[in-house]
Design an enzyme around this catalytic site. Structure first.
Site, PDB file in Angstrom:
ATOM      1  N   GLY A 204      46.707  37.813  35.889  1.00 50.85           N
ATOM      2  CA  GLY A 204      45.857  36.693  36.286  1.00 50.85           C
ATOM      3  C   GLY A 204      45.872  36.474  37.779  1.00 50.85           C
ATOM      4  O   GLY A 204      46.150  37.391  38.557  1.00 50.85           O
ATOM      5  N   ILE A 208      48.451  30.769  39.408  1.00 49.06           N
ATOM      6  CA  ILE A 208      49.165  30.645  38.129  1.00 49.06           C
ATOM      7  C   ILE A 208      50.381  31.569  38.123  1.00 49.06           C
ATOM      8  O   ILE A 208      51.424  31.245  37.549  1.00 49.06           O
ATOM      9  CB  ILE A 208      48.240  30.957  36.951  1.00 49.06           C
ATOM     10  CG1 ILE A 208      46.975  30.093  37.015  1.00 49.06           C
ATOM     11  CG2 ILE A 208      48.960  30.733  35.621  1.00 49.06           C
ATOM     12  CD1 ILE A 208      47.253  28.611  36.972  1.00 49.06           C
ATOM     13  N   GLY A 209      50.265  32.717  38.778  1.00 51.85           N
ATOM     14  CA  GLY A 209      51.397  33.643  38.855  1.00 51.85           C
ATOM     15  C   GLY A 209      52.615  33.000  39.496  1.00 51.85           C
ATOM     16  O   GLY A 209      53.757  33.245  39.091  1.00 51.85           O
ATOM     17  N   GLU A 226      50.723  41.017  37.411  1.00 44.22           N
ATOM     18  CA  GLU A 226      49.575  41.873  37.726  1.00 44.22           C
ATOM     19  C   GLU A 226      48.495  40.938  38.240  1.00 44.22           C
ATOM     20  O   GLU A 226      47.801  40.290  37.468  1.00 44.22           O
ATOM     21  CB  GLU A 226      49.126  42.631  36.476  1.00 44.22           C
ATOM     22  CG  GLU A 226      48.300  43.874  36.764  1.00 44.22           C
ATOM     23  CD  GLU A 226      46.848  43.560  37.062  1.00 44.22           C
ATOM     24  OE1 GLU A 226      46.466  43.675  38.249  1.00 44.22           O
ATOM     25  OE2 GLU A 226      46.105  43.223  36.146  1.00 44.22           O
ATOM     26  N   CYS A 260      40.027  43.147  38.935  1.00 50.70           N
ATOM     27  CA  CYS A 260      40.840  42.942  40.137  1.00 50.70           C
ATOM     28  C   CYS A 260      40.626  44.045  41.166  1.00 50.70           C
ATOM     29  O   CYS A 260      40.984  43.880  42.331  1.00 50.70           O
ATOM     30  CB  CYS A 260      42.312  42.837  39.750  1.00 50.70           C
ATOM     31  SG  CYS A 260      42.966  44.317  38.938  1.00 50.70           S
TER      32      CYS A 260
END
Length: 412
Positions: A204, A208-209, A226, A260
């Site tokens: 994501g 949020i990571g 990732e 991504c």
């Protein structure tokens, strides 16, 4: 937790810290029983995922149509074939991966024998993203299973049809006590992160990571992140346009640019800017016949089963896949309903009179379906941002000096 393989935070009532702790304890008990350690168990689960990709292909395509309106060609390329091949390769490699590796012994421990033995972590938590909901859910799961772990999968709530289908189908094809699916939004994810896991895999965004990493740090849980990033492309006068333009077009068009690795902007040396524009316009507007032909040839590979992603996927339907890279953006609003989401931001840019005159290809939108055609991310704003004098690029040895270049935004 119930004995089944699915825990639904969104459909089965509230899912809080207590339910998350019970879920972790349940899967950890399966791991402690030792049954996930055997090669036979691991291979059985991986072969089950292979069968899932073959047997449920139509159901998967239907879910992806609801969530992403993506063409069948891309569903095969981005989802089913990749998952199938990953599961198949992992199953075939288990014996090699599980074999202890002999290493030299230092003088202090002579005459002992030394070897490296790969051991599973235990309970693995997987957060998947919405843009490739099956690949980004099942590929990390394949790795977790191949290593002998139990796993809890949290698909993205932004792809609800795909999430629900995973929750329905996975228990039919894998050990439903060792692999669980939890549906829900941010509250469910927060509850899951409050428990201790042995490994967390997150796909994501960086924001949020950071939260995932901070929650894992409390328990010293190892994390694999990732994340997305910036992917500029630099074109100078030495470029082979027949090659580079096709690669840039594919990267920014596949899955409607929602990946991504999609190049989000291109820096073009001024002397070849018109030539680049011409090549890119022709590439983006050409017929898909050649693409379909190549997919048919590729699909005939003996490495893939005859029924997986057969040539019917090369058919097109009006609107959603007339050009196979067409699609729709997922959100009209962000989680904060007062802020325009991805589609709204793109629509505002593409419909801005000051910018419309700079669009050299595509740009059509449909608010009812959140559809954006060929011009979604690929609407080239010729000369809209002025010249660039210097750009720092990782992978281009620090700094690239550009006497005068035009920036062609592929993302807004």
């Amino acid at each position: 937790m119930p004995g089944g393989g699915v825990s639904e935070g969104s459909n089965g009532g509230s899912f809080g810290s207590k339910e998350a702790a019970e879920l972790v304890a349940s899967v950890r008990e399966v791991f402690r029983s030792g049954r996930t350690r055997s090669r036979e168990w691991r291979e059985a689960q991986l072969r089950g995922i292979e069968r899932l990709m073959m047997d449920e292909e139509e159901a998967i395509f239907a879910a992806l149509a609801k969530d992403l309106k993506r063409s069948r060609v891309e569903n095969v390329l981005c989802e089913t074939v990749q998952v199938y091949q990953s599961a198949r390769q992992s199953a075939s490699s288990l014996r090699k991966w599980m074999k202890p590796e002999r290493v030299s012994t230092n003088f202090v421990n002579v005459p002992a024998r030394s070897e490296i033995v790969s051991e599973p972590f235990g309970a693995v938590l997987i957060f998947a993203a919405w843009n490739m909901p099956f690949l980004l859910s099942l590929d990390p799961l394949i790795g977790a299973i191949a290593a002998g772990n139990v796993a809890v999968l949290k698909p993205s709530e932004l792809a609800p049809a795909s999430s629900a289908l995973l929750a329905e189908l996975l228990p039919r094809y894998v050990d439903k006590e060792a692999v669980r699916v939890v549906q829900g939004g941010a509250d469910v994810a927060t509850a899951l992160l409050e428990s201790r896991w042995d490994k967390i895999f997150f796909t994501g965004g960086a924001a949020i990571g950071r939260r995932v990493l901070a929650a894992a740090a409390k328990h010293l849980t190892p994390v694999a992140l990732e994340l997305g990033g910036k992917n500029p492309a630099y074109i100078d006068s030495s470029a082979d346009f027949n090659i580079c333009v096709k690669r840039i077009a594919f990267g920014m068009c596949v899955n409607a640019g929602q990946s991504c690795l999609s190049p989000d902007y291109v820096l073009v040396e001024e002397s070849v800017a018109d030539q680049f524009t011409d090549h890119l316009r022709r590439t983006l507007t050409r017929s898909t016949a050649r693409i379909r032909s190549r997919v048919r040839t590729w699909r005939a590979s003996p490495r893939l089963p005859a029924g997986l992603g057969c040539t019917r996927c090369c058919q097109t339907r009006p609107r959603e896949s007339t050009l196979w890279w067409g699609g729709r953006r997922m959100r009209t609003r962000t989680r904060d309903e007062g802020t325009p989401g991805t589609w709204a931001r793109l629509h505002a840019v593409l419909s801005d009179p000051a910018r419309r005159e700079h669009i050299v290809v595509g740009g059509e939108t449909d608010e009812a379906t959140r559809y954006v055609g060929l011009g979604r991310l690929h609407a080239l704003l010729a000369g809209a941002t002025g010249d660039v004098g210097r750009l720092e690029l990782s992978g281009v040895q620090g700094h690239a000096s550009i006497p005068s270049a035009e920036t062609w935004p592929c993302d807004f």
